[in-house]
Structure formats: structure tokens, C-alpha cells
Design an enzyme around this catalytic site. Structure first.
Site, PDB file in Angstrom:
ATOM      1  N   GLY A  13      42.875  33.540  43.323  1.00 41.13           N
ATOM      2  CA  GLY A  13      42.239  34.696  42.695  1.00 41.13           C
ATOM      3  C   GLY A  13      40.824  34.387  42.264  1.00 41.13           C
ATOM      4  N   GLY A  17      35.811  37.752  38.359  1.00 44.37           N
ATOM      5  CA  GLY A  17      36.371  37.677  37.015  1.00 44.37           C
ATOM      6  C   GLY A  17      36.608  36.271  36.513  1.00 44.37           C
ATOM      7  N   ARG A  38      41.879  36.940  48.876  1.00 44.89           N
ATOM      8  CA  ARG A  38      41.923  37.757  50.086  1.00 44.89           C
ATOM      9  C   ARG A  38      40.532  38.193  50.546  1.00 44.89           C
ATOM     10  NH1 ARG A  38      46.084  42.432  48.684  1.00 44.89           N
ATOM     11  NH2 ARG A  38      44.735  42.466  46.862  1.00 44.89           N
ATOM     12  N   ARG A  39      39.561  38.228  49.620  1.00 43.74           N
ATOM     13  CA  ARG A  39      38.224  38.759  49.949  1.00 43.74           C
ATOM     14  C   ARG A  39      37.294  37.616  50.342  1.00 43.74           C
ATOM     15  NH1 ARG A  39      36.717  42.503  44.951  1.00 43.74           N
ATOM     16  NH2 ARG A  39      37.482  40.682  43.826  1.00 43.74           N
ATOM     17  N   VAL A  65      48.188  34.774  48.627  1.00 45.75           N
ATOM     18  CA  VAL A  65      49.158  33.791  48.133  1.00 45.75           C
ATOM     19  C   VAL A  65      50.513  34.416  47.814  1.00 45.75           C
ATOM     20  CG1 VAL A  65      47.410  32.201  47.273  1.00 45.75           C
ATOM     21  CG2 VAL A  65      48.318  33.971  45.751  1.00 45.75           C
ATOM     22  N   TYR A 155      54.060  44.103  34.060  1.00 41.93           N
ATOM     23  CA  TYR A 155      52.955  43.159  33.864  1.00 41.93           C
ATOM     24  C   TYR A 155      53.221  42.262  32.654  1.00 41.93           C
ATOM     25  CZ  TYR A 155      48.440  41.216  32.666  1.00 41.93           C
ATOM     26  OH  TYR A 155      47.431  40.337  32.337  1.00 41.93           O
ATOM     27  N   LYS A 159      53.859  38.071  32.584  1.00 41.36           N
ATOM     28  CA  LYS A 159      53.057  37.129  31.796  1.00 41.36           C
ATOM     29  C   LYS A 159      53.914  36.372  30.787  1.00 41.36           C
ATOM     30  CE  LYS A 159      49.327  37.770  34.024  1.00 41.36           C
ATOM     31  NZ  LYS A 159      48.820  36.687  34.899  1.00 41.36           N
ATOM     32  N   GLU A 191      37.297  43.079  36.871  1.00 39.65           N
ATOM     33  CA  GLU A 191      37.813  44.111  37.770  1.00 39.65           C
ATOM     34  C   GLU A 191      39.270  44.467  37.459  1.00 39.65           C
ATOM     35  OE1 GLU A 191      37.380  42.481  41.637  1.00 39.65           O
ATOM     36  OE2 GLU A 191      35.201  42.737  41.718  1.00 39.65           O
TER      37      GLU A 191
END
Length: 265
Positions: A13, A17, A38-39, A65, A155, A159, A191
Site C-alpha cells: 500500500g 498516504g 496496484r498503481r 496483495v 473495517y 483493525k 485518500e
């Protein structure tokens, strides 16, 4: 005799950010990096920015991933380049704002895959090399890990898993010389908010930290062998006080807060 592999820090990731800030922080402290996301275009821009500071250009791997075979592909890619991890930073993750019964079930299951299953796979896949290198694992959770999360139920639950898993792994791997730290930031302007469907101004400045400050504290915590890092005095206070607040009150307060974060409100 086989050629000695070079130690690298893996960061998932990493394209924006906190992940990008962690990449800059680790690079500034002399770590050779492998950036994963991915980017690819964003990763290459980040790698160029890091190299422009006079350090080794990070290796860029475009990869999702969350795929079941991602760790196998990652290990092969590293082996071909003569690299092995001495630090694994699991930062990849996302959230979705809304009631669990109304959000798309497929997206919520994808959240579990990325935030929990993939993080677990990556945490366990390279322990032998982490032990040889006396390295460590930095898992990125959230202050949300300490709270029930109506309005972002899955979410918050993922966590909470990251926090519990990382604390246990910290204890289990200590005898092998592998440090495990879980980083639990409060609100950070990235983001993440737009991806989750949140408004950008839902938190008081007292709780908010920049990605750079979060990354610095996370790096320092890992190097110091700390189990849990919560950046910011106000956020530390929140994680302490919730232990003494009735659960029903926390549920109501969190639900009310989430309603104010919806971009549609």
C-alpha cells in the site's frame, strides 16, 4: 556457494498516504525498499522522488496483495532479484462507511481479505529471513481497533484483528529476535477518506496527524521494539479512556459520529 541476498524492507500500500510516508521514512534511515501496490505509475513516481534524495531507487512491484497467490508471486519476484525481506510493513488496507447490512457484501469480504488475511499471510511468510536479519514487522492498524464500529463495522473489526494478532505475534516472535509493532494512528488526511466515502473534515485537529508524523513514530516504535504505537497524546488518551467507558455508550457515540462523516450528509 549461493550468492548472498540483499536485505530489503517490503512496504505494501505504498502508493500514497501513510504508505508513501513510511517509504520516505525508511529510505531516509538507510533501508533499501521494495514498494508494492496496484498503481504502478504512482509507485514509480514515489521511487523517483526517493532516488532524487540521493539514496538507492526502490524496487517497484505492481501487485494486488489481496490475491490468494500474491505471497508466492512476491517471493518469486524477490528471489529473481536476489532480495529477501528484513522488514515487512503491512500498510495496505481500506475502509467503507455505511451500515454493514446495506454495503455491498462482496466489497466487505474484499476488505477482510486485504486488511486481515493478506496482512496475516505477509506477516508469516518471511519469518525465516526476518529472523536471520534480526528484522521485524510493522503492521498498520488504527485507533478504530480499540472501539466497536457501527457505521464501519467490518473495517473496525479488521483493525481489531490486526491489533490482537500483532500483539500476540510480538510475544511469540520475541524469542527469535523478530520485532513486531502495530501502528494505530488516529485520523490522517489521505485518500482513505474518499475511498471510504467520508467527508474530509469530520475530526478535530487535536486528533489529526500528518502521514509524515505517523510514519516517523511508527518507524521509531519498530526500532525500539515497542508492541503498540499510538501517535499523538490525544489519541493515546482516547485508547486509554475507552477501557473505562460502558460499551453501550461507546456504540452510540461511534454510530453518531459515523453519521456525521458521510459524504452525502
Amino acid at each position: 556457494m549461493s550468492e548472498e541476498k540483499r536485505p530489503v524492507t517490503l512496504i505494501t500500500g505504498a502508493s500514497a498516504g501513510i504508505g508513501a510516508a513510511l517509504a520516505h521514512e525508511f529510505a531516509a534511515n538507510g533501508h533499501e525498499l521494495v514498494l508494492i501496490a496496484r498503481r504502478e505509475q504512482a509507485l514509480n513516481a514515489l521511487a523517483d522522488a526517493i532516488a532524487a534524495k540521493g539514496v538507492a531507487r526502490p524496487t517497484v512491484l505492481r501487485m494486488d496483495v489481496a490475491r490468494v497467490d500474491a505471497v508466492r508471486d512476491l517471493a518469486e519476484a524477490l528471489g529473481k532479484r536476489g532480495l529477501e525481506p528484513d522488514i515487512v510493513v503491512n500498510n495496505a488496507g481500506f475502509g467503507l462507511l455505511g451500515s454493514a447490512d446495506k454495503l455491498p457484501r462482496r466489497e466487505q469480504l474484499a476488505m477482510i481479505d486485504l486488511n486481515a488475511r493478506a496482512l496475516t499471510d505477509l506477516s508469516l511468510a518471511f519469518i525465516e529471513s526476518l529472523e536471520r536479519r534480526r528484522g521485524g514487522i510493522l503492521n498498520v492498524a488504527s485507533v478504530a481497533a480499540f472501539l466497536p464500529g457501527p457505521g464501519m463495522a467490518v473495517y473496525y473489526a479488521t483493525k481489531a484483528y490486526v491489533l490482537s494478532f500483532s500483539e500476540a505475534l510480538h510475544h511469540e516472535l520475541a524469542p527469535r529476535g523478530v520485532r513486531v509493532t502495530v501502528l494505530c494512528p488516529g485520523p490522517v488526511a489521505t485518500e482513505f477518506q474518499a475511498r471510504a466515502g467520508m467527508s474530509g473534515n469530520a475530526f478535530p485537529p487535536l486528533l489529526t496527524r500528518t502521514p509524515e508524523r505517523v510514519a516517523r513514530e511508527g518507524y521509531q516504535g519498530l526500532k525500539q521494539g515497542r508492541r503498540v504505537v499510538v501517535p499523538g497524546t490525544a489519541n493515546k488518551l482516547v485508547t486509554t479512556l475507552v477501557r473505562f467507558v460502558p460499551r453501550k455508550l461507546l456504540l452510540n457515540a461511534t454510530a453518531l459520529h459515523q453519521k456525521g462523516r458521510d459524504l452525502g450528509d
